[in-house]
Design an enzyme around this catalytic site. Sequence first.
Site, mmCIF file in Angstrom:
data_model
loop_
_atom_site.group_PDB
_atom_site.id
_atom_site.type_symbol
_atom_site.label_atom_id
_atom_site.label_comp_id
_atom_site.label_asym_id
_atom_site.label_seq_id
_atom_site.Cartn_x
_atom_site.Cartn_y
_atom_site.Cartn_z
ATOM 1 N N GLY A 248 0.753 -1.136 0.100
ATOM 2 C CA GLY A 248 -0.006 -0.145 0.030
ATOM 3 C C GLY A 248 0.874 1.182 -0.215
ATOM 4 C CG ASP A 249 3.540 1.865 3.078
ATOM 5 O OD1 ASP A 249 2.295 2.230 3.558
ATOM 6 O OD2 ASP A 249 4.053 0.884 3.835
#
Length: 305
Positions: A248-249
């Site tokens: 997600g990052d």
Amino acid sequence: MIYTVTLNPSIDYIVHVDDLKIGEVNRMKKDLKLPGGKGINVSRILKRNKIENIALGFLGGFTGTFISDWLNHERIQQNFTQITSDTRINIKLKAKAETEINGLGPDISTKDIGDLKEKLSNISNDDIVVLSGSAPASLPNGFYQELVQLVKENKANFVIDTTGQDLMDALVHQPVLVKPNNHELAEAYHTTFNTVTDIIPFGKKLLKAGAQNAIISMAGDGALLFTKDGVYQSNVLKRPLKNSVGAGDSMIAGFIGAYSKNKDAVNAFKWGVACGSATAFSDDLAQADFIQELLAEVVIEKIAD
């Protein structure tokens, strides 16, 4: 310039065992120590995509030195606030099932808080600040809102990647991007989703509340992008899944790195999907050549106005 803020960094200690037996001595098959923290992950992917950025946050002790040395090796600019307490260690135990044991966050003093805020006071309207991850328990409730106010006072843009009330309170300040997953979005609006179509009205609510763009990740169903021009869905890239940490990052880094160049949200979404997928298919965060390989496979389709 893009700034990332990691309030609660960590060393992620990844341990592989064949068959975990509780209460007995277990021999690890292999292990790996990596710098952790959502903002730090964003910084690392930005750098691999040749996007300069500066990492901010709190680091302390020998564990903080490990992270700082790692980022120096990757030639990532950093301006962390040095604290007295040790930066935490998170254990990622990979056996038949994956288990995580996250360390306690360090004590952050009033002086430490003032130092971080002073560093953020130097930003300008050309800058983007990425605020992401959990906050140590020692920080006051609503601390993210204090940082958002500081960013807006300096007329800079910001991304916020957190959950719960901190996310909802930030929307009115018009973040460039928010990125809850489908479960976090459902929890925020006290509902449940059974189909992709169910998600669309609630993604639009994020925009109505103030977000400029919103990405909703849906694991095996790809991701959705919500913009003022419409709703877009990505395809799902196919490779063996190796790593759920940092995907997600990486998506945020891919999006904001591309978006900072030309404000094209759909193209930025394509980059975000490529970066997030590449990390999911890698042992550590994705490398640039793999990102480029997957970028050619990403297909974005408009599914609603």
